[in-house]
Motif scaffolding. Structure first.
Motif, short mmCIF file in Angstrom:
data_model
loop_
_atom_site.label_atom_id
_atom_site.label_comp_id
_atom_site.label_asym_id
_atom_site.label_seq_id
_atom_site.Cartn_x
_atom_site.Cartn_y
_atom_site.Cartn_z
N LYS A 117 0.81 -1.23 0.00
CA LYS A 117 0.00 0.00 0.00
C LYS A 117 0.83 1.27 0.00
N HIS A 118 2.08 1.17 0.39
CA HIS A 118 2.88 2.40 0.52
C HIS A 118 4.15 2.40 -0.32
N ILE A 119 4.94 1.35 -0.24
CA ILE A 119 6.25 1.39 -0.90
C ILE A 119 6.14 1.12 -2.40
N THR A 120 5.47 0.04 -2.78
CA THR A 120 5.40 -0.30 -4.21
C THR A 120 4.49 0.64 -5.00
N THR A 121 3.71 1.44 -4.30
CA THR A 121 2.84 2.40 -5.01
C THR A 121 3.55 3.72 -5.31
N ILE A 122 4.77 3.89 -4.82
CA ILE A 122 5.52 5.12 -5.11
C ILE A 122 5.96 5.08 -6.57
N GLU A 123 5.66 6.15 -7.29
CA GLU A 123 6.00 6.23 -8.70
C GLU A 123 7.50 6.01 -8.90
N GLY A 124 7.83 5.09 -9.80
CA GLY A 124 9.22 4.83 -10.12
C GLY A 124 9.79 3.58 -9.50
N VAL A 125 9.12 3.03 -8.47
CA VAL A 125 9.62 1.79 -7.86
C VAL A 125 9.43 0.66 -8.87
N ASP A 126 10.54 0.06 -9.27
CA ASP A 126 10.52 -0.95 -10.33
C ASP A 126 10.74 -2.35 -9.78
N GLY A 127 11.33 -2.47 -8.60
CA GLY A 127 11.56 -3.78 -8.02
C GLY A 127 11.91 -3.67 -6.56
N VAL A 128 11.53 -4.68 -5.79
CA VAL A 128 11.81 -4.74 -4.36
C VAL A 128 12.32 -6.13 -4.02
N HIS A 129 13.43 -6.18 -3.31
CA HIS A 129 13.95 -7.45 -2.80
C HIS A 129 14.00 -7.31 -1.29
N SER A 130 13.34 -8.21 -0.58
CA SER A 130 13.25 -8.14 0.88
C SER A 130 14.05 -9.25 1.54
N SER A 131 14.72 -8.89 2.62
CA SER A 131 15.37 -9.85 3.50
C SER A 131 14.89 -9.54 4.91
N PHE A 132 14.84 -10.56 5.76
CA PHE A 132 14.33 -10.36 7.11
C PHE A 132 15.38 -10.72 8.13
N LEU A 133 15.51 -9.88 9.15
CA LEU A 133 16.48 -10.13 10.21
C LEU A 133 16.03 -11.30 11.06
N LEU A 134 16.91 -12.25 11.26
CA LEU A 134 16.64 -13.35 12.17
C LEU A 134 17.08 -12.98 13.59
N ARG A 135 18.24 -12.32 13.66
CA ARG A 135 18.77 -11.90 14.96
C ARG A 135 19.69 -10.72 14.72
N GLN A 136 19.54 -9.68 15.52
CA GLN A 136 20.40 -8.49 15.42
C GLN A 136 21.67 -8.75 16.22
N ILE A 137 22.83 -8.72 15.58
CA ILE A 137 24.09 -9.00 16.24
C ILE A 137 24.69 -7.71 16.81
#
Length: 159
Positions: free
Chosen positions: A127-147
């Motif tokens: 609803k917010h990030i991919t709707t911004i004009e010009g965003v052509d691709g998103v690659h997501s990674s998720f933190l398992l543990r903050q070191i």
């Protein structure tokens, strides 16, 4: 930015990076100065841009922010207008706590996003990030543990 810092200035920066909640008197005691000169030095460090701001670091889990995502964003066009629009819209999203323009990857921006769970991440993304004009691709990674998080900057490189 003026770069001439003496030993007291460096000690002030080191002390405040460790605990920005210290009173002026506590900082002065830690570095071996009296309160008035210490206060003047802190003000000078702020005025010269060495100290940008002082914040409290909140434990994300204590405020129900259980999921942290790192997003690589690719833009369709590399124009100042596209980048300015993206940066303005991203800055308005409270879930985006970091944003950097990057190079050397298949991305133009790297974001750090904090949310309660995967459902809310999905909502923010679609609803917010991919709707911004010009965003052509998103690659997501998720933190398992903050070191390492919020580590003090190494000040040994100050000239």
């Amino acid at each position: 930015m003026e770069t001439k810092l003496d030993g007291f200035d460096r000690k002030i920066l080191e002390t405040l990076q460790e605990d920005a909640s210290l009173t002026n008197q506590e900082v002065a005691d830690c570095i071996g100065l009296s309160a008035s000169p210490c206060s003047r030095r802190i003000k000078s460090l702020e005025d010269r841009g060495y100290i940008v701001r002082r914040i409290a670091v909140v434990n994300p889990k204590s405020v129900n922010l259980n999921l942290t995502a790192l997003l690589n964003i690719r833009m369709d066009k590399h124009t100042p207008e596209r980048f300015e629009n993206f940066e303005r819209k991203i800055a308005a999203l409270p879930e985006v706590i970091e944003c950097a323009l990057v190079t050397g990857q298949d991305a133009d921006y790297q974001l750090k996003v904090v949310v309660p769970d995967m459902d809310e991440y999905h909502n923010v993304l679609l609803k917010h990030i991919t709707t911004i004009e010009g965003v052509d691709g998103v690659h997501s990674s998720f933190l398992l543990r903050q070191i390492i998080s919020h580590k003090a900057l190494p000040l040994k490189y100050i000239r």
